[in-house]
Design a protein around this motif. Structure first.
Motif, mmCIF file in Angstrom:
data_model
loop_
_atom_site.group_PDB
_atom_site.id
_atom_site.type_symbol
_atom_site.label_atom_id
_atom_site.label_comp_id
_atom_site.label_asym_id
_atom_site.label_seq_id
_atom_site.Cartn_x
_atom_site.Cartn_y
_atom_site.Cartn_z
ATOM 1 N N ASN A 103 0.738 -1.313 -0.097
ATOM 2 C CA ASN A 103 0.023 -0.049 -0.159
ATOM 3 C C ASN A 103 0.763 1.292 -0.068
ATOM 4 O O ASN A 103 0.484 2.299 -0.424
ATOM 5 C CB ASN A 103 -1.033 0.106 1.271
ATOM 6 N N HIS A 104 2.036 1.063 0.491
ATOM 7 C CA HIS A 104 3.133 2.393 0.580
ATOM 8 C C HIS A 104 3.588 2.473 -0.881
ATOM 9 O O HIS A 104 4.619 3.066 -0.768
ATOM 10 C CB HIS A 104 3.907 2.096 1.608
ATOM 11 N N ASN A 105 3.500 1.806 -1.845
ATOM 12 C CA ASN A 105 4.288 1.720 -3.036
ATOM 13 C C ASN A 105 3.307 2.029 -4.118
ATOM 14 O O ASN A 105 3.178 1.417 -5.244
ATOM 15 C CB ASN A 105 4.732 -0.044 -3.431
ATOM 16 N N GLN A 106 2.740 2.989 -4.056
ATOM 17 C CA GLN A 106 2.016 3.407 -4.906
ATOM 18 C C GLN A 106 2.554 4.086 -6.201
ATOM 19 O O GLN A 106 3.697 4.963 -5.951
ATOM 20 C CB GLN A 106 0.794 4.608 -4.547
ATOM 21 N N PRO A 107 2.182 3.946 -7.643
ATOM 22 C CA PRO A 107 2.918 4.371 -8.656
ATOM 23 C C PRO A 107 2.978 5.962 -8.691
ATOM 24 O O PRO A 107 2.191 6.615 -8.379
ATOM 25 C CB PRO A 107 2.021 3.731 -9.999
ATOM 26 N N THR A 108 4.168 6.607 -9.070
ATOM 27 C CA THR A 108 4.346 7.757 -9.126
ATOM 28 C C THR A 108 4.670 8.084 -10.615
ATOM 29 O O THR A 108 5.607 7.704 -11.189
ATOM 30 C CB THR A 108 5.573 8.239 -8.355
ATOM 31 N N PRO A 109 3.866 9.057 -11.149
ATOM 32 C CA PRO A 109 4.182 9.384 -12.526
ATOM 33 C C PRO A 109 5.290 10.305 -12.462
ATOM 34 O O PRO A 109 5.559 11.308 -11.891
ATOM 35 C CB PRO A 109 2.933 10.556 -12.934
ATOM 36 N N GLN A 110 6.332 10.067 -13.547
ATOM 37 C CA GLN A 110 7.720 10.915 -13.904
ATOM 38 C C GLN A 110 7.658 11.378 -15.251
ATOM 39 O O GLN A 110 7.343 10.394 -16.356
ATOM 40 C CB GLN A 110 8.906 9.992 -13.329
ATOM 41 N N TYR A 111 7.951 12.763 -15.305
ATOM 42 C CA TYR A 111 7.998 13.269 -16.958
ATOM 43 C C TYR A 111 9.307 13.163 -17.161
ATOM 44 O O TYR A 111 10.384 13.856 -16.589
ATOM 45 C CB TYR A 111 7.216 14.813 -16.842
ATOM 46 N N HIS A 112 9.695 12.890 -18.322
ATOM 47 C CA HIS A 112 10.768 12.883 -19.210
ATOM 48 C C HIS A 112 10.689 13.752 -20.222
ATOM 49 O O HIS A 112 10.086 13.656 -21.250
ATOM 50 C CB HIS A 112 11.179 11.405 -19.593
ATOM 51 N N PHE A 113 11.649 14.676 -20.344
ATOM 52 C CA PHE A 113 11.627 15.873 -21.244
ATOM 53 C C PHE A 113 12.243 15.458 -22.521
ATOM 54 O O PHE A 113 13.071 14.757 -22.452
ATOM 55 C CB PHE A 113 12.419 17.111 -20.717
ATOM 56 N N GLY A 114 11.579 15.697 -23.643
ATOM 57 C CA GLY A 114 12.173 15.376 -24.968
ATOM 58 C C GLY A 114 12.650 16.647 -25.814
ATOM 59 O O GLY A 114 13.659 16.289 -26.558
ATOM 60 N N GLY A 115 11.980 17.600 -25.937
ATOM 61 C CA GLY A 115 12.507 18.700 -26.745
ATOM 62 C C GLY A 115 11.271 19.673 -26.932
ATOM 63 O O GLY A 115 10.143 19.714 -26.371
ATOM 64 N N MET A 137 2.511 33.983 -29.655
ATOM 65 C CA MET A 137 3.274 32.831 -30.109
ATOM 66 C C MET A 137 3.057 31.665 -28.955
ATOM 67 O O MET A 137 3.387 31.927 -28.007
ATOM 68 C CB MET A 137 4.565 33.169 -30.326
ATOM 69 N N ILE A 138 3.216 30.498 -29.487
ATOM 70 C CA ILE A 138 2.946 29.317 -28.664
ATOM 71 C C ILE A 138 4.030 28.196 -29.082
ATOM 72 O O ILE A 138 3.883 28.106 -30.507
ATOM 73 C CB ILE A 138 1.481 28.772 -28.823
ATOM 74 N N ILE A 139 4.752 27.676 -28.225
ATOM 75 C CA ILE A 139 5.421 26.642 -28.645
ATOM 76 C C ILE A 139 5.207 25.377 -28.026
ATOM 77 O O ILE A 139 4.671 25.336 -26.765
ATOM 78 C CB ILE A 139 6.885 26.890 -28.156
ATOM 79 N N GLU A 140 5.408 24.148 -28.479
ATOM 80 C CA GLU A 140 4.980 22.894 -27.708
ATOM 81 C C GLU A 140 6.290 22.260 -27.261
ATOM 82 O O GLU A 140 7.228 22.102 -27.969
ATOM 83 C CB GLU A 140 4.399 22.001 -28.908
ATOM 84 N N GLU A 141 6.125 21.915 -25.988
ATOM 85 C CA GLU A 141 7.095 21.046 -25.306
ATOM 86 C C GLU A 141 6.668 19.427 -25.432
ATOM 87 O O GLU A 141 5.428 19.371 -24.857
ATOM 88 C CB GLU A 141 7.242 21.514 -23.820
ATOM 89 N N TYR A 142 7.542 18.750 -25.908
ATOM 90 C CA TYR A 142 7.000 17.218 -25.797
ATOM 91 C C TYR A 142 8.119 16.302 -24.887
ATOM 92 O O TYR A 142 8.870 16.615 -24.642
ATOM 93 C CB TYR A 142 6.896 16.842 -27.286
#
Length: 351
Positions: A103-115, A137-142
């Motif tokens: 119960n203490h090992n809940q999944p944690t989302p981690q973000y990995h930067f692409g560009g 102007m708008i730029i997309e980060e993926y």
């Protein structure tokens, strides 16, 4: 008072009485007091050490009965014990890891930067445009978002995107544009705080400075363009237009062109080339020699002082009727012009 303590007290009391009785005669002590003393010691010893009591006495537990073995009989050997079922040893496998067990090992989302995906827009300025313009102007980060667990278990990943918005303002210093001239400034956003300005499409040489204005509720980049000398003009194919194409009274074929930029480029030279041919009507039964003679080609080049009109003689007469296609090429020479060449295609018909 418990039962054992009462018995011990009674025994000590009897021992005291026996000792007093022994004071009369030694023989009497031996006959009565000593035996009583020994009996009391036995009782005390039994009570203290839990000594097994004699059979028949209260509290006696007879020994457990021994198993009965029938007498040996050579004619009837004992039957063998029944066979026991054989179970081969089973391999031991550790249970598979299940993150849900902990119960203490809940999944944690981690973000990995692409560009970043570069975003570009173009501002246009003409003689009527304001000297300051602003756009968003708008730029997309993926990247990707993956689930991870404390025990090193790697979960699934999915694409993820973030968007960064920025206001871009361009301030241009005063300069002179002709009514037909248009400047184009290309702006490219390469990161959340990175915007570049490309002045290749501008008609002046500009000194460019920029600054970022980043506050709690504001994300902006401000460009200041200070004009210098005007760049040499690039020719536009629409600068020349056909006013006449056909057979003159003298019987030759001529082309008359109007120069829409004559006032601006007056004092310079313009060189014009007309390269064309007719489009004959061809029949599948037309003989080869007649087919070759049906083509009419021309190529004429002439230089003029810049003026309102230019006249080119394409062919001597008599001209063959039909449709003609001509490619016009021209370039200007002078302090205002770059010397680059441009071209356009025109058509006309001779009846």
């Amino acid at each position: 008072m418990n039962k054992k303590a009462a018995i011990v007290f009674a025994a000590l009391f009897s021992l005291s009485a026996a000792a007093r009785a022994a004071e009369g005669s030694l023989e009497s002590a031996k006959a009565s007091g000593l035996d009583t003393f020994i009996d009391v010691l036995d009782i005390v010893s039994d009570l203290a050490g839990n000594k097994p009591q004699h059979p028949g006495q209260p509290g006696h537990h007879p020994p457990s009965p021994q198993p009965h073995h029938p007498p040996y009989n050579p004619g009837h050997p004992p039957a063998p014990p029944p066979p026991q079922p054989h179970h081969p040893p089973q391999p031991h496998y550790p249970p598979p890891y299940n993150p849900g067990w902990d119960n203490h090992n809940q999944p944690t989302p981690q973000y990995h930067f692409g560009g970043y995906r570069e975003s570009c827009r173009t501002m246009q300025f003409n003689a009527q445009s304001p000297l300051s313009q602003t756009l968003d102007m708008i730029i997309e980060e993926y990247g990707e978002e993956c689930l991870s667990y404390n025990h090193g278990y790697a979960g699934p990943c999915r694409p993820a995107s973030n968007y960064h918005k920025r206001k871009v303002t361009v301030n241009i210093g005063p300069r002179q544009l002709e009514s037909w001239e248009t400047e184009r400034l290309e702006l490219c956003m390469r990161g959340p705080k990175s915007v570049d300005a490309n002045t290749n499409g501008m008609l002046y040489n500009y000194a460019v400075s920029s600054r970022n204005d980043d506050g709690l509720f504001r994300r902006a980049t401000i460009f200041t363009l200070t004009p210098g000398a005007k760049k040499p003009a690039q020719p536009d194919s629409k600068e020349l237009s056909v006013s006449f194409a056909g057979v003159t009274a003298a019987g030759d074929v001529r082309l008359v062109l109007n120069d829409l930029r004559a006032d601006y480029f007056r004092g310079e030279k313009i060189t014009i080339t007309a390269d064309g041919m007719n489009i004959p009507q061809i029949d599948q039964n037309t003989p080869v020699d007649q087919l070759l003679n049906s083509f009419v080609k021309f190529n004429v080049t002439k230089a003029f002082d810049v003026a309102g009109t230019y006249e080119l003689k394409l062919m001597d007469g008599p001209a063959k009727p039909g449709k003609y296609v001509v490619t016009l090429k021209f370039f200007r020479s002078g302090p205002l012009s770059s010397g680059a060449e441009t071209s356009t295609i025109e058509s006309f018909e001779i009846r």
